[in-house]
Design an enzyme around this catalytic site. Sequence first.
Site, PDB file in Angstrom:
ATOM      1  N   GLU A   1     -57.084 -60.636  30.814  1.00  0.00           N
ATOM      2  CA  GLU A   1     -57.951 -61.472  29.982  1.00  0.00           C
ATOM      3  C   GLU A   1     -57.805 -62.954  30.348  1.00  0.00           C
ATOM      4  O   GLU A   1     -58.796 -63.678  30.455  1.00  0.00           O
ATOM      5  CB  GLU A   1     -57.573 -61.248  28.522  1.00  0.00           C
ATOM      6  CG  GLU A   1     -58.336 -62.054  27.503  1.00  0.00           C
ATOM      7  CD  GLU A   1     -57.764 -61.821  26.116  1.00  0.00           C
ATOM      8  OE1 GLU A   1     -57.192 -62.776  25.545  1.00  0.00           O
ATOM      9  OE2 GLU A   1     -57.863 -60.690  25.611  1.00  0.00           O
TER      10      GLU A   1
ATOM     11  N   LYS B   1     -50.910 -53.306  26.629  1.00  0.00           N
ATOM     12  CA  LYS B   1     -51.587 -54.438  26.004  1.00  0.00           C
ATOM     13  C   LYS B   1     -51.177 -55.760  26.664  1.00  0.00           C
ATOM     14  O   LYS B   1     -52.002 -56.677  26.806  1.00  0.00           O
ATOM     15  CB  LYS B   1     -51.249 -54.479  24.511  1.00  0.00           C
ATOM     16  CG  LYS B   1     -51.825 -55.666  23.743  1.00  0.00           C
ATOM     17  CD  LYS B   1     -53.353 -55.752  23.847  1.00  0.00           C
ATOM     18  CE  LYS B   1     -53.988 -56.669  22.824  1.00  0.00           C
ATOM     19  NZ  LYS B   1     -53.378 -57.973  22.628  1.00  0.00           N
TER      20      LYS B   1
END
Length: 304
Positions: A182, A175
Amino acid sequence: MRLAMIGLGRMGGNMARRLARAGIEVVGFNRSHEAAEKLAAEEPNATAVPTLEAAVAALDAPRVVWLMLPAGAPTEETLNRLGELLAPGDVVVDGGNANYHDSQRRGALLAEKGIGFADAGTSGGVWGLENGYCMMVGATAETFAAIEPAIRALAPGEDRGWAHVGPVGAGHFTKMVHNGIEYGMMQSLAEGLALLEGKQEFDLDLAEVSEIWRHGSVVRSWLLDLTAEALKEDQKLEAIAPYVADSGEGRWTAMEAIDQGIAAPVMTLALQMRFASQDERGYTNRLLAAMRNAFGGHAIKKSG
């Protein structure tokens, strides 16, 4: 299945709702009890309790306690308390954005007491209730088997959007890198659209351009979908301050790249651009202006 959800903020509250609607019984606890009461009032499969101890007591062994708390002290303190409240065979899931080194350490400490630990990297934001959450889980095979029904219920589909990616720590590590990517994607979209907006002679409609990019182009993505929606509402964005926060995972990703000696300039520079947006004092740029004036006599623009 029955589990306790500790932390009912924007993510935890919606995750509890999605679990309850999938038929999983949820015991909700939040520091502000109103959030737990609201959950229980909305979802027949959810109940509210006033304390962490009550949440644990409401479960039958082997118990599953899922944390959706801020990284750092809130998670650390709650895990320490759970280490005293739970018993061998119980499981704790940390679905927040913890540093994977912390997750490895916490997993080892709980394992000494026979308590299973899973670090669940969770992506989906405020849209997860409707669309599902991408779940990246680090755990032993035994621990993962205990929570797999919940993972399937939270994911976009029973057969997609989730995986047991590796041992304890692997979920939050995956993550972390996801969030670094991102950062880079967001920065690239923002820079490109800023270039389009800056070419005043073409009077480009950014809402139109971003909308056509959503269909068939190689840059189509959910981030572009969200950007196009925002630009439909307001292309000037004058009500939004040019300040971009960073949650911490971009920093961890940049540090991991340094530790591994792997070049990650896009993700690292995207993080640095966020720092630049947060610099209200502008001391670096004041120094640059002073230097130019000192060596070249270049004019200084006075503040105020």
